[in-house]
Design an enzyme around this catalytic site. Sequence first.
Site, PDB file in Angstrom:
ATOM      1  N   LYS A   1       1.079  -1.493   0.213  1.00  0.00           N
ATOM      2  CA  LYS A   1       0.418   0.890  -0.267  1.00  0.00           C
ATOM      3  C   LYS A   1       0.686   1.698  -0.050  1.00  0.00           C
ATOM      4  CE  LYS A   1       0.088  -1.389   4.746  1.00  0.00           C
ATOM      5  NZ  LYS A   1       0.496  -2.655   5.234  1.00  0.00           N
TER       6      LYS A   1
ATOM      7  N   GLU B   1      -4.834  -5.179  -5.810  1.00  0.00           N
ATOM      8  CA  GLU B   1      -6.084  -5.202  -4.852  1.00  0.00           C
ATOM      9  C   GLU B   1      -5.615  -5.819  -3.325  1.00  0.00           C
ATOM     10  OE1 GLU B   1      -9.664  -5.606  -3.627  1.00  0.00           O
ATOM     11  OE2 GLU B   1      -9.363  -5.518  -6.408  1.00  0.00           O
TER      12      GLU B   1
ATOM     13  N   VAL C   1      -4.975  -2.936  -0.229  1.00  0.00           N
ATOM     14  CA  VAL C   1      -6.300  -1.915   0.579  1.00  0.00           C
ATOM     15  C   VAL C   1      -7.269  -3.407   1.199  1.00  0.00           C
ATOM     16  CG1 VAL C   1      -7.723  -0.359   0.736  1.00  0.00           C
ATOM     17  CG2 VAL C   1      -6.007  -0.359  -0.111  1.00  0.00           C
TER      18      VAL C   1
ATOM     19  N   ILE D   1     -10.630  -8.212   1.097  1.00  0.00           N
ATOM     20  CA  ILE D   1     -11.735  -8.134   0.942  1.00  0.00           C
ATOM     21  C   ILE D   1     -11.697  -7.452  -0.721  1.00  0.00           C
ATOM     22  CG2 ILE D   1     -13.843  -6.248   1.670  1.00  0.00           C
ATOM     23  CD1 ILE D   1     -12.566  -5.851   4.333  1.00  0.00           C
TER      24      ILE D   1
ATOM     25  N   GLU E   1       2.826  -5.845  15.330  1.00  0.00           N
ATOM     26  CA  GLU E   1       3.920  -5.534  15.316  1.00  0.00           C
ATOM     27  C   GLU E   1       4.598  -5.065  16.616  1.00  0.00           C
ATOM     28  OE1 GLU E   1       5.119  -3.572  11.571  1.00  0.00           O
ATOM     29  OE2 GLU E   1       4.173  -5.710  10.912  1.00  0.00           O
TER      30      GLU E   1
ATOM     31  N   ASP F   1      -0.454   3.981   7.683  1.00  0.00           N
ATOM     32  CA  ASP F   1      -1.313   2.400   7.258  1.00  0.00           C
ATOM     33  C   ASP F   1      -2.885   3.242   6.789  1.00  0.00           C
ATOM     34  OD1 ASP F   1      -1.082  -0.409   6.829  1.00  0.00           O
ATOM     35  OD2 ASP F   1      -2.904  -0.389   7.272  1.00  0.00           O
TER      36      ASP F   1
ATOM     37  N   LYS G   1      -3.697   4.263   2.973  1.00  0.00           N
ATOM     38  CA  LYS G   1      -4.878   2.870   2.015  1.00  0.00           C
ATOM     39  C   LYS G   1      -5.894   4.275   1.691  1.00  0.00           C
ATOM     40  CE  LYS G   1      -3.855  -1.741   4.483  1.00  0.00           C
ATOM     41  NZ  LYS G   1      -3.865  -2.130   5.954  1.00  0.00           N
TER      42      LYS G   1
ATOM     43  N   GLY H   1      -3.631 -10.170   7.466  1.00  0.00           N
ATOM     44  CA  GLY H   1      -3.690 -11.393   7.718  1.00  0.00           C
ATOM     45  C   GLY H   1      -3.367 -12.246   6.207  1.00  0.00           C
TER      46      GLY H   1
END
Length: 431
Positions: free
Chosen positions: A109, A133, A136, A140, A194, A205, A209, A306
């Site tokens: 991203k 894809e 972001v 999903i 993390e 982050d 996105k 994940g």
Amino acid sequence: MENRTVGIGLMGLGVIGGQVARVLTERANLLSERIGCPVVLRKIKVIPVDLEKPQAQAMDDSLFTTDEEEFFNTPGIDIVIELIGGEHPAFEYQKRALKTGRHVITANKEVIAKHGAELLSLAAQNGVNLRYEASVGGGIPLIAPFQRDLIANRVSGIYAIINGTTNFILSTMARDGTEFATALAQAQKLGYAESNPRNDLDGIDAAYKIAILATLAFRSRVHPEQVYHDGISKLTRRDFQYARELGFAIKLLAIAKQTDAEIEVRVHPAFVPADSFLAKVDGVYNAVLVDADLTGQVTFTGKGAGALPTSSAVAADVVTVARQMLSGQSATAWQTDEKKGIKPMAQIVTKYFIRIGVEDRPGVMAQIAHTLGAHDISIASLIQKKSEPGRTVEIVIMTHAAREAAVQAAFSDFRKMSVVKEAHNFIRVED
């Protein structure tokens, strides 16, 4: 066409890269059926420590290289999958792949948010594709719907929970009544955060996105540096207690809106009504609510991060690119034909939750109200918690719609007032 083989080069064997390697090898037959020809993993670019991983040791040694030149000179690589993360050298690797006529798939991203327009233009110049894809929302489907399914719509707004780490922490604080540090430690113990989670906690982050989604939705370039972002580390359990009393939940929202003249884009904690769709998105789940003129409100939800969900998105991009490659479809550049300015955060208008600690003596409330009035901030409701005589009393104010600059100025004034012992927090309200 029957003898065609699609060759894959993979860069990175971390958590995501390792899962993608499993999908490409263990599901090669399935992917080949979906594509219409064999798909083969030809080379994996790794760092030396990756070679010690059990997965690497169980695979053919000839697949691996630590050398950039060997990777790019490997014959038969049609698609490069970049999963090393970070801006550099990932950006340079993607550019090199595109310039040498390879299609690129990435989950990066940061690179897409900062350099997507340049990379997509480069892809178009070289007749190849760039797919992202997985950048972001993990698994999903978000990018493809904006590029295809919503293309005839005018999108007026995007309201998104797009960072699983922060959503898990906020859900934990709301459910268990814990403080931020305790919830963060639990997220790290479970592997959701993390060891250095700054990009998540500070909203960076999510800013990457929402910059990508806003650029796609509004067809106007939005750079991540233009996205205001504020993190969750200042939130306390008291904020959650008051939110619950007032009928709200607290979420880290990524918001993008457009008018005819400008774009509003920001990331910050926000009060959202407790009975709303976004308030019910808990744990590591992500959700994106899109307001469009033809479809009305459209929602997307699922696990936003994940290895498994992200590998699903990467594999889908592999199938899409391979099919386009076999059919001879050409690439298209990032279409940003509208030139709109970004609305300064100081000009944003919304409602606010304000929490301050003041001296418990007559006349204090009048001073607080006067300060707010001087900045054109109207009080919608006020809660004063009882205290023992002579002790600090906590007051909570919900405002009517006010300008960000005015609230910032009022809060600055509060900190200078002798009767204000602590200016705890203010949180924007999105209802």
